[in-house]
Design a protein around this motif. Sequence first.
Motif, PDB file in Angstrom:
ATOM      1  N   PRO A 149      50.937  31.552  44.066  1.00 59.23           N
ATOM      2  CA  PRO A 149      51.497  32.269  45.220  1.00 59.23           C
ATOM      3  C   PRO A 149      52.960  32.636  44.991  1.00 59.23           C
ATOM      4  O   PRO A 149      53.738  31.835  44.491  1.00 59.23           O
ATOM      5  N   GLY A 150      53.316  33.859  45.330  1.00 62.43           N
ATOM      6  CA  GLY A 150      54.694  34.316  45.183  1.00 62.43           C
ATOM      7  C   GLY A 150      55.011  34.944  43.841  1.00 62.43           C
ATOM      8  O   GLY A 150      56.074  35.556  43.673  1.00 62.43           O
ATOM      9  N   ASP A 151      54.103  34.826  42.885  1.00 59.10           N
ATOM     10  CA  ASP A 151      54.311  35.429  41.566  1.00 59.10           C
ATOM     11  C   ASP A 151      53.697  36.828  41.575  1.00 59.10           C
ATOM     12  O   ASP A 151      52.487  36.990  41.523  1.00 59.10           O
ATOM     13  N   ASP A 152      54.555  37.833  41.653  1.00 54.97           N
ATOM     14  CA  ASP A 152      54.069  39.210  41.718  1.00 54.97           C
ATOM     15  C   ASP A 152      54.165  39.939  40.388  1.00 54.97           C
ATOM     16  O   ASP A 152      53.784  41.108  40.296  1.00 54.97           O
ATOM     17  N   SER A 153      54.695  39.277  39.360  1.00 57.96           N
ATOM     18  CA  SER A 153      54.961  39.986  38.117  1.00 57.96           C
ATOM     19  C   SER A 153      54.058  39.604  36.951  1.00 57.96           C
ATOM     20  O   SER A 153      53.886  40.380  36.019  1.00 57.96           O
ATOM     21  N   SER A 154      53.479  38.410  36.978  1.00 57.14           N
ATOM     22  CA  SER A 154      52.618  37.997  35.873  1.00 57.14           C
ATOM     23  C   SER A 154      51.318  38.800  35.886  1.00 57.14           C
ATOM     24  O   SER A 154      50.841  39.189  36.955  1.00 57.14           O
ATOM     25  N   PRO A 155      50.730  39.053  34.713  1.00 62.28           N
ATOM     26  CA  PRO A 155      49.424  39.710  34.687  1.00 62.28           C
ATOM     27  C   PRO A 155      48.423  38.913  35.522  1.00 62.28           C
ATOM     28  O   PRO A 155      48.342  37.691  35.398  1.00 62.28           O
ATOM     29  N   GLN A 156      47.676  39.593  36.379  1.00 65.57           N
ATOM     30  CA  GLN A 156      46.768  38.913  37.303  1.00 65.57           C
ATOM     31  C   GLN A 156      45.741  39.897  37.846  1.00 65.57           C
ATOM     32  O   GLN A 156      45.945  41.116  37.796  1.00 65.57           O
ATOM     33  N   VAL A 157      44.644  39.347  38.366  1.00 69.06           N
ATOM     34  CA  VAL A 157      43.578  40.169  38.919  1.00 69.06           C
ATOM     35  C   VAL A 157      43.285  39.700  40.336  1.00 69.06           C
ATOM     36  O   VAL A 157      43.120  38.499  40.581  1.00 69.06           O
ATOM     37  N   PHE A 158      43.228  40.634  41.266  1.00 67.99           N
ATOM     38  CA  PHE A 158      42.878  40.348  42.657  1.00 67.99           C
ATOM     39  C   PHE A 158      41.421  40.729  42.882  1.00 67.99           C
ATOM     40  O   PHE A 158      41.007  41.847  42.565  1.00 67.99           O
ATOM     41  N   PHE A 159      40.638  39.789  43.453  1.00 73.26           N
ATOM     42  CA  PHE A 159      39.247  40.050  43.795  1.00 73.26           C
ATOM     43  C   PHE A 159      39.068  39.956  45.307  1.00 73.26           C
ATOM     44  O   PHE A 159      39.697  39.115  45.953  1.00 73.26           O
ATOM     45  N   ASP A 160      38.196  40.790  45.837  1.00 73.93           N
ATOM     46  CA  ASP A 160      37.786  40.621  47.231  1.00 73.93           C
ATOM     47  C   ASP A 160      37.208  39.220  47.389  1.00 73.93           C
ATOM     48  O   ASP A 160      36.358  38.806  46.592  1.00 73.93           O
ATOM     49  N   ASN A 161      37.664  38.479  48.392  1.00 80.00           N
ATOM     50  CA  ASN A 161      37.255  37.079  48.496  1.00 80.00           C
ATOM     51  C   ASN A 161      35.845  36.893  49.043  1.00 80.00           C
ATOM     52  O   ASN A 161      35.357  35.775  49.150  1.00 80.00           O
ATOM     53  N   GLU A 162      35.166  37.986  49.380  1.00 78.79           N
ATOM     54  CA  GLU A 162      33.787  37.877  49.845  1.00 78.79           C
ATOM     55  C   GLU A 162      32.772  38.364  48.807  1.00 78.79           C
ATOM     56  O   GLU A 162      31.735  37.748  48.615  1.00 78.79           O
ATOM     57  N   ASN A 163      33.094  39.475  48.137  1.00 83.59           N
ATOM     58  CA  ASN A 163      32.088  40.044  47.228  1.00 83.59           C
ATOM     59  C   ASN A 163      32.564  40.150  45.773  1.00 83.59           C
ATOM     60  O   ASN A 163      31.859  40.717  44.939  1.00 83.59           O
TER      61      ASN A 163
END
Length: 251
Positions: A149-163
């Motif tokens: 949480p709070g790290d906006d710069s590191s490589p990362q992937v956001f997934f829909d938390n339902e599907n």
Amino acid sequence: MFVKKTSVLIFVLAVSLLWCSAARAFFPSDTAIDEALYKKYGALTSYEAVITFPSEPETTLTILRGDNHWKQTFECNTGGNGTITAKSVGQYFKTEAQCPVEGNLPFSLLQLWIPDDPTSEWISLGVTNSSRSYGFTDDSPAFVFGAEPGDDSSPQVFFDNENFAPLKIVLGSSKAITFGTYTKFAGFILPHSGSLIVEEETVDFKIEWRGVRRKISPAVFSAAAIKKDAGCGKASGHVFDVLKKCLSLKP
């Protein structure tokens, strides 16, 4: 009073730590992420998609996928001197051939959306599987694979938390690509819009799916054929510049 405030602070910290631990415990493993994506998109072995850019209507990007490869055709007319066409073919995040040779087309942006081996290929881009959390993207709750949480710069992937639909892939402190407007097409829940983000610049795009699971000849993805193609020109324009910067894998 000091003791009371300190006790309250300790209680809040303890609850926060317990919540974080519980959240981490329930966050899907690498295997669970892969299995969820394979279940949803494993049968999506081929497709044709045309990507357009509202800010530059004369520019289109057509992407074909099949035979474990991709092919791109980028067309633009930003100079008013007729349509210029650039092409490339590749596999995974690697371009194997392009026309013209110094065309500088990046890899297929849809390869970022659903790689062949999702977690391992995202990890190859710098995403770490030792960090994971919960967050929001465009006010939508999401699993965050690759960052705390709070790290906006590191490589990362956001997934829909339902599907588990991929919503945003962050490639670094100033580069990201988003996918949205998920609706059903030919039995698959597919994105129909997105954005390329580079520093303060954002280029929106629309995705028109022309077909999925169609048989496409392996010859379409021939690197030798692309190299011999004499009808290509060097792409240009604002969309191309942002696309190239966003998907560059160079540090």
